[in-house]
Write a protein that holds these residues in place. Structure first.
Motif, PDB file in Angstrom:
ATOM      1  N   GLY A   1      -4.171   2.642  -3.200  1.00 40.41           N
ATOM      2  CA  GLY A   1      -3.977   3.001  -2.098  1.00 40.41           C
ATOM      3  C   GLY A   1      -2.476   2.885  -1.490  1.00 40.41           C
ATOM      4  O   GLY A   1      -1.614   2.724  -2.530  1.00 40.41           O
ATOM      5  N   GLU A   2      -2.200   3.225  -0.184  1.00 38.09           N
ATOM      6  CA  GLU A   2      -2.938   3.708   0.758  1.00 38.09           C
ATOM      7  C   GLU A   2      -3.258   5.188   0.542  1.00 38.09           C
ATOM      8  O   GLU A   2      -2.085   5.890   0.497  1.00 38.09           O
ATOM      9  CB  GLU A   2      -2.384   3.650   1.954  1.00 38.09           C
TER      10      GLU A   2
ATOM     11  N   ALA B   1       0.870  -1.392  -0.075  1.00 37.82           N
ATOM     12  CA  ALA B   1      -0.075  -0.091   0.131  1.00 37.82           C
ATOM     13  C   ALA B   1       0.930   1.196   0.081  1.00 37.82           C
ATOM     14  O   ALA B   1       0.601   2.357   0.701  1.00 37.82           O
ATOM     15  CB  ALA B   1      -0.936  -0.150   0.948  1.00 37.82           C
ATOM     16  N   ASP B   2       1.810   1.355  -0.919  1.00 36.40           N
ATOM     17  CA  ASP B   2       2.923   2.323  -0.763  1.00 36.40           C
ATOM     18  C   ASP B   2       2.694   3.466  -1.761  1.00 36.40           C
ATOM     19  O   ASP B   2       3.504   4.048  -2.187  1.00 36.40           O
ATOM     20  CB  ASP B   2       4.284   1.826  -0.984  1.00 36.40           C
ATOM     21  N   ASN B   3       1.603   3.372  -2.353  1.00 39.50           N
ATOM     22  CA  ASN B   3       1.006   4.606  -3.274  1.00 39.50           C
ATOM     23  C   ASN B   3       2.112   4.681  -4.672  1.00 39.50           C
ATOM     24  O   ASN B   3       2.342   5.703  -4.826  1.00 39.50           O
ATOM     25  CB  ASN B   3       1.249   5.699  -2.509  1.00 39.50           C
ATOM     26  N   MET B   4       2.124   3.543  -5.058  1.00 39.95           N
ATOM     27  CA  MET B   4       3.038   3.672  -6.375  1.00 39.95           C
ATOM     28  C   MET B   4       2.434   3.735  -7.527  1.00 39.95           C
ATOM     29  O   MET B   4       1.118   3.482  -7.980  1.00 39.95           O
ATOM     30  CB  MET B   4       3.868   2.295  -6.413  1.00 39.95           C
ATOM     31  N   SER B   5       3.103   4.360  -8.272  1.00 43.42           N
ATOM     32  CA  SER B   5       2.623   4.552  -9.763  1.00 43.42           C
ATOM     33  C   SER B   5       3.589   4.748 -10.814  1.00 43.42           C
ATOM     34  O   SER B   5       4.825   4.866 -10.805  1.00 43.42           O
ATOM     35  CB  SER B   5       1.853   5.935  -9.617  1.00 43.42           C
TER      36      SER B   5
ATOM     37  N   HIS C   1      -6.847   6.134   4.393  1.00 45.37           N
ATOM     38  CA  HIS C   1      -6.358   6.378   5.535  1.00 45.37           C
ATOM     39  C   HIS C   1      -7.113   7.868   5.826  1.00 45.37           C
ATOM     40  O   HIS C   1      -6.445   8.858   5.172  1.00 45.37           O
ATOM     41  CB  HIS C   1      -4.995   6.526   5.703  1.00 45.37           C
ATOM     42  N   THR C   2      -7.979   8.097   6.705  1.00 41.10           N
ATOM     43  CA  THR C   2      -8.199   9.562   6.855  1.00 41.10           C
ATOM     44  C   THR C   2      -8.067  10.015   8.426  1.00 41.10           C
ATOM     45  O   THR C   2      -8.465   9.292   9.314  1.00 41.10           O
ATOM     46  CB  THR C   2      -9.989   9.498   6.751  1.00 41.10           C
ATOM     47  N   ALA C   3      -7.727  11.106   8.495  1.00 39.64           N
ATOM     48  CA  ALA C   3      -7.265  11.575   9.708  1.00 39.64           C
ATOM     49  C   ALA C   3      -6.218  10.937  10.628  1.00 39.64           C
ATOM     50  O   ALA C   3      -5.438  10.036  10.083  1.00 39.64           O
ATOM     51  CB  ALA C   3      -8.636  11.904  10.504  1.00 39.64           C
TER      52      ALA C   3
END
Ligand SMILES: [Zn+2]
Length: 400
Positions: A178-179, A118-122, A220-222
């Motif tokens: 994600g995340e 979930a490391d936000n890869m693109s 993930h919020t807040a």
């Protein structure tokens, strides 16, 4: 009931001066306070409405480490009872040829069969990671990757670009989104300088694309509610907030916890065709009734347990019942990749053990208890729910 209470409190008011006069162990040497008052700093309430300071200089909360003398059953669980999917994986540097070997050995030792990164890869970074995974025979079906969304510069034209990138990332092999990090809502700004709200309508086309692609969105919020509150001595996360300054959200600079929850829930409600996974039990693990209400109202929302074990394990009866009731909506996830910490999760989920330590003492000044989940629930939480919502995870070879 009420009248009994009134009588009882009258009795204690009447008996207080007697205790004080008697002296003896603590009585009479203390400082009296009024009903409803707190003891003065440096003292503690030794009898009703009577406060006293200890004779020895008190230790700081850092140095006070009492050893429990409780003798009770201990069932350590180094490995999960069923093969687990860690839906909240942060393997970070481990998706390299060498790193994957280390990762595989660690996952084997824990009975984690699959890690979802979930490391936000693109883009190229995602492609490189996927190529490394594919090239490793042992790991090729044991790691899957979520795609990241770039929320900078949201404005005209942003959605088309974000959708094109997401489509490319999913075509390359990403199995979800994600995340999405807490900075979405807390700090990311729009080009005009205003805060990008979680329910900003300019983002709608992107969410619609997630629905069309049939991929889960892990968000993930807040952060824990206490991080938004004053750091005084009643804040149960005082030590953590004092250790890690970047976890404080002073209310003159950040939106409130409730503002963020409202925006998040608007997003979930507006996009009923998107499967969302609210990380960290939506930061409602300390209020399971609230989380239950949310899950009842929003059938498209699932939740994940990473980094809130301290709340699950401090309410073993309520948590057991919650997990049984919402057994189809809860996913296992660990967050920060520390192999030695996973066994605490297995122990909380699988045993009836009592009063044991959590893995980070700055998170929680309390002990944990096992919630003793039935096997059917364990299987759903450990792997079946993640399989169900994520088509891109290999679906065969799991226990029945
Ligand atoms: Zn995370």
């Amino acid at each position: 009931m009420r009248s009994t209470l009134v009588v009882a409190s009258l009795l204690s008011v009447v008996s207080m001066p007697l205790v004080a006069q008697r002296g003896g162990r603590g009585g009479g040497r203390g400082t009296p306070i009024q009903q409803g008052e707190s003891c003065p700093p440096g003292t503690t309430e030794i009898r009703p409405r009577n406060c006293m300071a200890p004779e020895n200089a008190p230790p700081s909360i850092l140095d006070y480490r009492p050893k429990s003398t409780l003798v009770t059953a201990v069932h350590l669980k180094p490995k999960a009872k069923y093969p687990a999917i860690d839906f909240h994986g942060h393997p970070q540097g481990l998706l390299t040829p060498e790193g994957l070997v280390t990762l595989g050995n660690a996952l084997d030792s824990l009975n984690v069969r699959m890690m979802i990164s979930a490391d936000n890869m693109s883009g190229d970074r995602l492609k490189t990671a996927l190529a490394n995974i594919k090239a490793n025979d042992k790991m090729k079906d044991r790691v899957r990757v979520l795609a990241g969304i770039d929320f900078r510069n949201v404005g005209p034209g942003w959605a088309q670009k974000a959708i094109a990138q997401l489509d490319a990332d999913v075509a390359a092999g990403a199995v979800g989104v994600g995340e999405i990090s807490k900075s979405f809502g807390l700090s990311i700004k729009k080009p005009d300088g205003s805060r990008l709200k979680i329910d900003d309508p300019e983002l709608d086309p992107l969410w619609d694309e997630c629905a069309r692609l049939g991929i889960p969105v892990f968000i993930h919020t807040a952060d824990p509610q206490e991080f938004f509150e004053p750091i005084d001595y009643t804040n149960e996360r005082w030590l953590e907030l004092s250790l890690f300054g970047d976890r404080r959200y002073p209310q003159d600079r950040f939106p409130s916890f409730e503002t963020l929850m409202t925006e998040r829930d608007n997003l979930f409600r507006k996009h009923k065709n998107v499967t969302f996974v609210a990380a960290h039990m939506g930061w409602h693990a300390n209020n399971l009734a609230r989380l239950g209400k949310m899950l009842d109202e929003m059938p498209n929302v699932n939740t994940e347990v990473g980094a809130v074990l301290y709340d699950i394990g401090r309410q073993p009866r309520a948590a057991h019942d919650f997990f049984v009731k919402y057994q189809d909506r809860i996913l296992f996830g660990k967050d920060s990749f520390q192999p030695e910490e996973y066994p605490y999760y297995w122990r909380v989920f699988e045993t009836q053990d009592e009063y044991f330590d959590y893995y980070r003492n700055y998170h929680a000044f309390w002990k944990l208890y096992g919630i003793d989940l039935p096997d059917t629930v364990l299987k759903k939480v450990y792997f079946a729910n993640a399989l169900k919502i994520t088509k891109g995870i290999p679906q065969t070879g799991w226990p029945r």
